[in-house]
Design an enzyme around this catalytic site. Structure first.
Site, mmCIF file in Angstrom:
data_model
loop_
_atom_site.group_PDB
_atom_site.id
_atom_site.type_symbol
_atom_site.label_atom_id
_atom_site.label_comp_id
_atom_site.label_asym_id
_atom_site.label_seq_id
_atom_site.Cartn_x
_atom_site.Cartn_y
_atom_site.Cartn_z
ATOM 1 C CE LYS A 92 17.651 -32.067 38.967
ATOM 2 N NZ LYS A 92 18.558 -33.290 37.930
ATOM 3 C CD GLN A 135 21.396 -32.513 41.749
ATOM 4 O OE1 GLN A 135 21.771 -33.838 42.702
ATOM 5 N NE2 GLN A 135 21.726 -32.743 40.417
ATOM 6 C CG HIS A 155 21.795 -27.022 37.335
ATOM 7 N ND1 HIS A 155 20.251 -26.194 35.160
ATOM 8 C CD2 HIS A 155 22.067 -28.474 36.559
ATOM 9 C CE1 HIS A 155 20.716 -27.463 35.220
ATOM 10 N NE2 HIS A 155 20.864 -27.847 35.728
ATOM 11 C CB CYS A 186 23.532 -28.330 33.055
ATOM 12 S SG CYS A 186 22.466 -29.347 31.276
ATOM 13 C CG ASP A 210 18.984 -24.875 41.982
ATOM 14 O OD1 ASP A 210 18.088 -26.034 41.913
ATOM 15 O OD2 ASP A 210 19.425 -25.068 40.949
#
Ligand SMILES: Cc1ncc(COP(=O)(O)O)c(C=O)c1O
Lengths: 420, 148
Positions: free
Chosen positions: A239, A216, A136, A377, A213
């Site tokens: 999220k 998600q 991302h 993104c 990261d």
């Protein structure tokens, strides 16, 4: 080791379970252009259950005060709830302690914090940071900025045509100048799961720290930061059914301790004189200013909610939806799925021949179906596949096979309109 | 459904599938790139301006049905127009695509097929990208035009 619990074969949730979960989300009662809302943009942000809405509202109704400051009752109450939420977060990802949980605005801020406070002071010209081709923008740009500031170089691990992380590329790029590896756990554009256990093991064998990261992954995979042994793990509350504007940086205490503060201000200090300021202990050293107290408490409520159902149960349900949707959309003429990794979760990215994703999005919206259209993104991912964008349906615990059917019917309508 | 038909009219499909003036213009003396950061659409508008008149124009790029048809229709509408007229025309066009249930716009001619966009606020930027880029080209700005 990959989240064993994800692999455990579970009975998928029954339709009655899912119906009960759906009742927890007031927004699912909305209609869009007269049609029931079919919300399939969960990778962008998830909807919030009643318990999260109530936690935020209750906080403002009964508790609102500043934290770590007052002697009065409300301030103590606010502090207790705010810190209790931190404890819930620590337990949710199995951190060694609450002091390893830094409240931030979201994954983006968490990554920027590590780039500026951890990487920047350590990097010399010619040093290298490793990322992948499916990051991302928020796991690309902060590193480009720190590279610009220090003369370090950004190296990019390739992905194959299925959208899978190429481990051999990673092995080749991991070198004597590598100072940090920063990778997504689950790609927001393709749904690919990165084999971060192997990555972390190999990186550590060369003494290289790893940031994950998890923006998600957090809502779809079991995350155990100690089993993973990752050095940093970043995610956003919104999220995982929590509020916007609150997120988490997990970091190993020893690393966080050695890092300078990210921002200066109130709450992050122990003593201030004009000659010298002594910084506060972890995690407060990184939390300058009045934080998003209601957001933190809301996030705690969201993790309670998810924990009560269980990530493994949610993952099994989403797996069923993804498999079903993959099968059903494959029969649509001209439709190509982008991202067919063997290890995949919750995300279905696709294109339709002769039809721009934006037009797909508009027509679906007219049937009440909310999807994302564009580059997500992740423009380098789009470039990798020679696309300007894709349409993306992404699933959450409250989605159903009937909703997938609505998506498929609406996609047939798109092809009808565009083929006339 | 009726709104969808309003938006995706046959004329729009025709211009999407067979865009007019969709090529590089070798003799251009003005050009600019346009970019819609929302969806990644990109296009370049080329202009040949002589004595204050747009004697030729074209565009090149990739986009959705609305932005491609809008660019194509714009090139048809503006050929032979004085550059002084462009601003008023864009103002009328912008008003049309942002104002639901507006009065008819005979002055816009064929561009009126894009009136349906006004029911789809998320698509206004698609319809105006070519126009913003055209304005940038007339000013000969080297900065890419964006819809922001
Ligand atoms: C993989 C990934 N990383 C980072 C982010 C950034 O998250 P946020 O905007 O909440 O900071 C996102 C959000 O879309 C994401 O999908």
């Amino acid at each position: 080791m990959r989240s064993e619990s994800n692999k455990v074969l579970r009975e998928a949730a029954t339709p009655a379970d899912v119906a009960r979960w759906r009742d927890d989300f007031p927004i699912l009662q909305e209609t869009i252009s007269g049609e029931p809302l079919v919300y399939l943009d969960n990778a962008a942000t998830t909807q919030k259950p009643q318990s999260v809405l109530a936690a935020e509202a209750d906080y403002y109704r009964h508790t609102n005060a500043n934290v770590h400051r007052g002697v009065h009752t409300l301030s103590q109450r606010a502090t207790d709830q705010y810190e209790a939420a931190r404890g819930k977060i620590a337990r949710f990802i199995n951190a060694a302690g609450s002091n390893e949980i830094i409240y931030v605005r979201g994954a983006t801020e968490a990554i920027n914090l590590v780039a500026q406070s951890f990487a920047r002071p350590r990097l010399k010209p010619g040093d290298e940071i490793l990322i992948s081709a499916m990051e991302h923008h928020s796991n690309i740009v902060p590193w480009q900025m720190v590279c610009e500031q220090t003369g370090a170089l950004l190296k990019v691990v390739t992905i194959n045509d299925a959208g899978e992380f190429e481990f051999e590329s990673f092995e080749r790029l991991l070198g004597p100048r590598t100072r940090l590896v920063a990778l997504t756990h689950l790609s927001n554009a393709l749904g690919s799961i990165v084999p971060i256990e192997r990555v972390i093991e190999l990186a550590h064998s060369s003494g290289v720290p790893v940031l994950i990261d998890g923006a998600q992954a957090i809502a779809h995979l079991t995350v155990d930061v100690r089993a993973l042994d990752c050095d940093f793990y970043a995610f956003s509350g919104h999220k995982i059914y929590g509020p916007t504007g609150i997120g988490v940086l997990y970091g190993k205490a020893a690393l966080l301790d050695a890092m300078p503060p990210y921002q200066g201000g109130g709450d992050m200090i122990r003593t201030v004189t004009f000659e010298k300021t002594e910084y506060n202990e972890l995690p407060y050293k990184f939390e300058a200013g009045t934080p998003n107290i209601a957001g933190a408490i809301g996030l705690g409520a969201a993790l309670d909610y998810v924990g009560a159902i269980g990530i493994a149960t949610i993952a099994a349900h989403e797996r069923d939806l993804l498999d079903y949707a993959t099968r059903e959309v494959s029969a649509i003429p001209g439709l190509t799925i982008v991202g067919s990794a063997r290890d995949k979760a919750s995300i279905l990215s696709f294109t339709l021949a002769g039809t721009h994703p934006h037009d797909i999005g508009t027509i679906l919206d007219h049937r009440g179906v909310a999807i994302r259209a564009g580059h997500h993104c992740a423009m380098p991912v789009m470039q990798r596949f020679g696309l300007s964008g894709t349409a993306r349906a992404s699933f959450a615990l409250y989605n159903t096979r009937a909703e997938v059917d609505t998506l498929v019917a609406a996609l047939h309508q798109v092809t009808e309109i565009f083929q006339r | 459904m009726s709104d969808l038909r309003e938006l995706y009219q046959d004329v729009i499909f025709d211009h999407y599938k067979k865009p007019r003036n969709c090529h590089v213009l070798d003799c251009a003396n003005h050009q600019a790139d346009g970019f819609n950061p929302l969806c990644g659409d990109q296009l370049t508008v080329y202009l040949k301006v002589e004595h204050g008149v747009i004697t030729d124009l074209s565009f090149k790029g990739s986009g959705c049905a609305i932005s491609t048809a809008s660019a194509s229709l714009m090139t048809e509408a503006l050929k032979g127009k004085k550059i002084d007229e462009v601003e008023d025309l864009f103002e009328d066009f912008h008003h049309m695509v942002t104002t639901p249930e507006d009065a008819p716009h005979p002055e816009l001619g064929k561009l009126e097929v894009l009136a349906g966009v006004s029911e789809f606020p998320a698509r206004v930027k698609c319809a105006t990208l070519a126009w913003h880029t055209l304005q940038a080209a007339l000013k000969n700005q080297n900065q890419p035009a964006t819809t922001e």
